[in-house]
Design a protein around this motif. Structure first.
Motif, PDB file in Angstrom:
ATOM      1  N   GLU A 163       0.851  -1.187   0.000  1.00 36.35           N
ATOM      2  CA  GLU A 163       0.000   0.000   0.000  1.00 36.35           C
ATOM      3  C   GLU A 163       0.885   1.236   0.000  1.00 36.35           C
ATOM      4  O   GLU A 163       1.914   1.268   0.662  1.00 36.35           O
ATOM      5  N   GLN A 164       0.469   2.222  -0.742  1.00 40.10           N
ATOM      6  CA  GLN A 164       1.211   3.474  -0.766  1.00 40.10           C
ATOM      7  C   GLN A 164       0.251   4.641  -0.895  1.00 40.10           C
ATOM      8  O   GLN A 164      -0.871   4.483  -1.353  1.00 40.10           O
ATOM      9  N   VAL A 165       0.720   5.790  -0.471  1.00 36.26           N
ATOM     10  CA  VAL A 165      -0.025   7.038  -0.585  1.00 36.26           C
ATOM     11  C   VAL A 165       0.882   8.017  -1.309  1.00 36.26           C
ATOM     12  O   VAL A 165       2.014   8.244  -0.888  1.00 36.26           O
ATOM     13  N   SER A 166       0.406   8.565  -2.408  1.00 31.09           N
ATOM     14  CA  SER A 166       1.176   9.573  -3.133  1.00 31.09           C
ATOM     15  C   SER A 166       0.509  10.927  -2.955  1.00 31.09           C
ATOM     16  O   SER A 166      -0.649  11.116  -3.342  1.00 31.09           O
ATOM     17  N   LEU A 167       1.236  11.843  -2.339  1.00 28.71           N
ATOM     18  CA  LEU A 167       0.770  13.213  -2.186  1.00 28.71           C
ATOM     19  C   LEU A 167       1.161  13.971  -3.435  1.00 28.71           C
ATOM     20  O   LEU A 167       2.332  13.973  -3.811  1.00 28.71           O
ATOM     21  N   LEU A 168       0.208  14.591  -4.068  1.00 27.72           N
ATOM     22  CA  LEU A 168       0.458  15.262  -5.339  1.00 27.72           C
ATOM     23  C   LEU A 168       0.535  16.771  -5.147  1.00 27.72           C
ATOM     24  O   LEU A 168      -0.451  17.428  -4.816  1.00 27.72           O
ATOM     25  N   MET A 169       1.735  17.286  -5.341  1.00 26.68           N
ATOM     26  CA  MET A 169       1.974  18.724  -5.270  1.00 26.68           C
ATOM     27  C   MET A 169       1.731  19.284  -6.675  1.00 26.68           C
ATOM     28  O   MET A 169       2.248  18.746  -7.651  1.00 26.68           O
ATOM     29  N   LYS A 170       0.949  20.340  -6.759  1.00 23.65           N
ATOM     30  CA  LYS A 170       0.638  20.963  -8.051  1.00 23.65           C
ATOM     31  C   LYS A 170       1.260  22.355  -8.104  1.00 23.65           C
ATOM     32  O   LYS A 170       1.240  23.102  -7.133  1.00 23.65           O
ATOM     33  N   ARG A 171       1.779  22.683  -9.292  1.00 23.94           N
ATOM     34  CA  ARG A 171       2.382  24.003  -9.507  1.00 23.94           C
ATOM     35  C   ARG A 171       1.288  25.062  -9.462  1.00 23.94           C
ATOM     36  O   ARG A 171       0.254  24.939 -10.095  1.00 23.94           O
ATOM     37  N   ARG A 172       1.523  26.118  -8.696  1.00 25.55           N
ATOM     38  CA  ARG A 172       0.556  27.207  -8.571  1.00 25.55           C
ATOM     39  C   ARG A 172       1.023  28.471  -9.277  1.00 25.55           C
ATOM     40  O   ARG A 172       0.237  29.351  -9.552  1.00 25.55           O
ATOM     41  N   ASN A 173       2.284  28.614  -9.487  1.00 22.48           N
ATOM     42  CA  ASN A 173       2.856  29.690 -10.290  1.00 22.48           C
ATOM     43  C   ASN A 173       4.227  29.186 -10.731  1.00 22.48           C
ATOM     44  O   ASN A 173       4.505  27.997 -10.604  1.00 22.48           O
ATOM     45  N   LEU A 174       5.063  30.038 -11.204  1.00 15.31           N
ATOM     46  CA  LEU A 174       6.341  29.590 -11.752  1.00 15.31           C
ATOM     47  C   LEU A 174       7.154  28.758 -10.772  1.00 15.31           C
ATOM     48  O   LEU A 174       7.708  27.724 -11.121  1.00 15.31           O
ATOM     49  N   PHE A 175       7.222  29.180  -9.517  1.00 16.58           N
ATOM     50  CA  PHE A 175       8.028  28.467  -8.522  1.00 16.58           C
ATOM     51  C   PHE A 175       7.216  28.004  -7.312  1.00 16.58           C
ATOM     52  O   PHE A 175       7.781  27.441  -6.382  1.00 16.58           O
ATOM     53  N   GLY A 176       5.910  28.248  -7.286  1.00 19.18           N
ATOM     54  CA  GLY A 176       5.080  27.902  -6.134  1.00 19.18           C
ATOM     55  C   GLY A 176       4.376  26.560  -6.305  1.00 19.18           C
ATOM     56  O   GLY A 176       3.919  26.217  -7.395  1.00 19.18           O
ATOM     57  N   TRP A 177       4.277  25.814  -5.219  1.00 16.47           N
ATOM     58  CA  TRP A 177       3.658  24.486  -5.222  1.00 16.47           C
ATOM     59  C   TRP A 177       2.769  24.349  -3.994  1.00 16.47           C
ATOM     60  O   TRP A 177       3.082  24.860  -2.931  1.00 16.47           O
ATOM     61  N   LYS A 178       1.659  23.600  -4.146  1.00 15.06           N
ATOM     62  CA  LYS A 178       0.784  23.285  -3.022  1.00 15.06           C
ATOM     63  C   LYS A 178       0.332  21.834  -3.143  1.00 15.06           C
ATOM     64  O   LYS A 178       0.176  21.308  -4.246  1.00 15.06           O
ATOM     65  N   LEU A 179       0.095  21.216  -1.988  1.00 11.28           N
ATOM     66  CA  LEU A 179      -0.487  19.883  -1.974  1.00 11.28           C
ATOM     67  C   LEU A 179      -1.923  20.024  -2.438  1.00 11.28           C
ATOM     68  O   LEU A 179      -2.716  20.723  -1.829  1.00 11.28           O
ATOM     69  N   ALA A 180      -2.244  19.377  -3.560  1.00  4.26           N
ATOM     70  CA  ALA A 180      -3.570  19.567  -4.144  1.00  4.26           C
ATOM     71  C   ALA A 180      -4.224  18.269  -4.563  1.00  4.26           C
ATOM     72  O   ALA A 180      -5.308  18.265  -5.131  1.00  4.26           O
ATOM     73  N   GLY A 181      -3.572  17.129  -4.289  1.00  3.74           N
ATOM     74  CA  GLY A 181      -4.170  15.870  -4.690  1.00  3.74           C
ATOM     75  C   GLY A 181      -3.528  14.696  -3.983  1.00  3.74           C
ATOM     76  O   GLY A 181      -2.512  14.837  -3.291  1.00  3.74           O
ATOM     77  N   ILE A 182      -4.156  13.543  -4.166  1.00  7.72           N
ATOM     78  CA  ILE A 182      -3.665  12.314  -3.559  1.00  7.72           C
ATOM     79  C   ILE A 182      -3.920  11.169  -4.526  1.00  7.72           C
ATOM     80  O   ILE A 182      -4.898  11.192  -5.280  1.00  7.72           O
ATOM     81  N   ASP A 183      -3.039  10.205  -4.540  1.00  6.26           N
ATOM     82  CA  ASP A 183      -3.184   9.015  -5.372  1.00  6.26           C
ATOM     83  C   ASP A 183      -3.031   7.817  -4.453  1.00  6.26           C
ATOM     84  O   ASP A 183      -1.987   7.648  -3.817  1.00  6.26           O
ATOM     85  N   LEU A 184      -4.075   6.994  -4.361  1.00 12.71           N
ATOM     86  CA  LEU A 184      -4.058   5.840  -3.485  1.00 12.71           C
ATOM     87  C   LEU A 184      -3.904   4.530  -4.250  1.00 12.71           C
ATOM     88  O   LEU A 184      -4.120   3.463  -3.686  1.00 12.71           O
ATOM     89  N   SER A 185      -3.555   4.618  -5.535  1.00 14.24           N
ATOM     90  CA  SER A 185      -3.429   3.392  -6.323  1.00 14.24           C
ATOM     91  C   SER A 185      -2.251   2.548  -5.824  1.00 14.24           C
ATOM     92  O   SER A 185      -1.283   3.065  -5.278  1.00 14.24           O
ATOM     93  N   ALA A 186      -2.380   1.262  -6.031  1.00 17.23           N
ATOM     94  CA  ALA A 186      -1.354   0.315  -5.569  1.00 17.23           C
ATOM     95  C   ALA A 186      -0.091   0.485  -6.395  1.00 17.23           C
ATOM     96  O   ALA A 186      -0.145   0.856  -7.573  1.00 17.23           O
ATOM     97  N   PRO A 187       1.066   0.187  -5.788  1.00 21.34           N
ATOM     98  CA  PRO A 187       2.319   0.283  -6.541  1.00 21.34           C
ATOM     99  C   PRO A 187       2.331  -0.722  -7.685  1.00 21.34           C
ATOM    100  O   PRO A 187       1.739  -1.786  -7.592  1.00 21.34           O
ATOM    101  N   GLU A 188       3.021  -0.359  -8.740  1.00 24.96           N
ATOM    102  CA  GLU A 188       3.078  -1.248  -9.916  1.00 24.96           C
ATOM    103  C   GLU A 188       4.300  -2.115  -9.885  1.00 24.96           C
ATOM    104  O   GLU A 188       5.287  -1.861  -9.328  1.00 24.96           O
TER     105      GLU A 188
END
Length: 182
Positions: free
Chosen positions: A157-182
């Motif tokens: 089991e894994q949890v992937s926290l998805l940081m999304k670009r908000r401007n040229l150099f800015g990032w925020k946690l904006a998503g999650i992926d709970l799919s199983a590792p491949e």
């Protein structure tokens, strides 16, 4: 001589820009993980896009719940009703428990948030070896950077926290992926 100097300065400026552009999600991810480990709620509030994170978590949990219902033969004809109600049940629960504290515990424990996590205070002490959380970091695309958390005692089991670009150099946690590792 002046033309060579201008070309070198231009090349150096481009190199610094590319380096800063590529390193900015690493710095943001490290800051997010550090804030979660120390339980710094204000830092987490600044680093998380809560509406986007909640929407992503709702989608992931609804999909997981529907998949589990499809696999469970014991539900029979009730699985269709469950699949219709799943998004509503997940939506209310996610809205209630996705808080800075819940995200801190999720990062510390390496597990998807659960309703009881919002009530648990972050544990800043050392972890037993069996619950050690491993992190791997990497780009998913130019505007998405993933911090993947995997527990030693639950390697499937894994949890992937998805940081999304908000401007040229800015990032925020904006998503999650709970799919199983491949």
């Amino acid at each position: 001589m002046n033309q060579k100097l201008i070309i070198r300065l231009g090349g150096a400026a481009v190199a610094v820009f590319v380096l800063a552009y590529a390193a900015s999600p690493l710095l943001a991810a490290r800051s997010l993980v550090q804030a979660a480990k120390t339980g710094d709620e204000r830092a987490l509030e600044r680093q998380v896009d809560f509406p986007a994170f909640r929407a992503s978590l709702k989608d992931e949990l609804s999909a997981r719940m529907v998949a589990e219902m499809r696999k469970d033969d014991r539900l029979g004809g009730l699985s269709g009703l469950g699949m219709l109600l799943a998004p509503t049940l997940v939506s209310g629960a996610v809205d209630a428990f996705v808080t800075p504290q819940a995200i801190a515990v999720m990062v510390q424990e390496g597990q998807a948030p659960k309703p009881d996590l919002a009530k648990v205070e972050p544990d800043v002490g050392p972890k037993p070896e069996s619950k050690k959380v491993r992190q791997s970091w990497g780009y998913r695309d130019l505007d998405t950077f993933a911090v993947t958390l995997t527990r030693d005692d639950q390697p499937d089991e894994q949890v992937s926290l998805l940081m999304k670009r908000r401007n040229l150099f800015g990032w925020k946690l904006a998503g999650i992926d709970l799919s199983a590792p491949e």
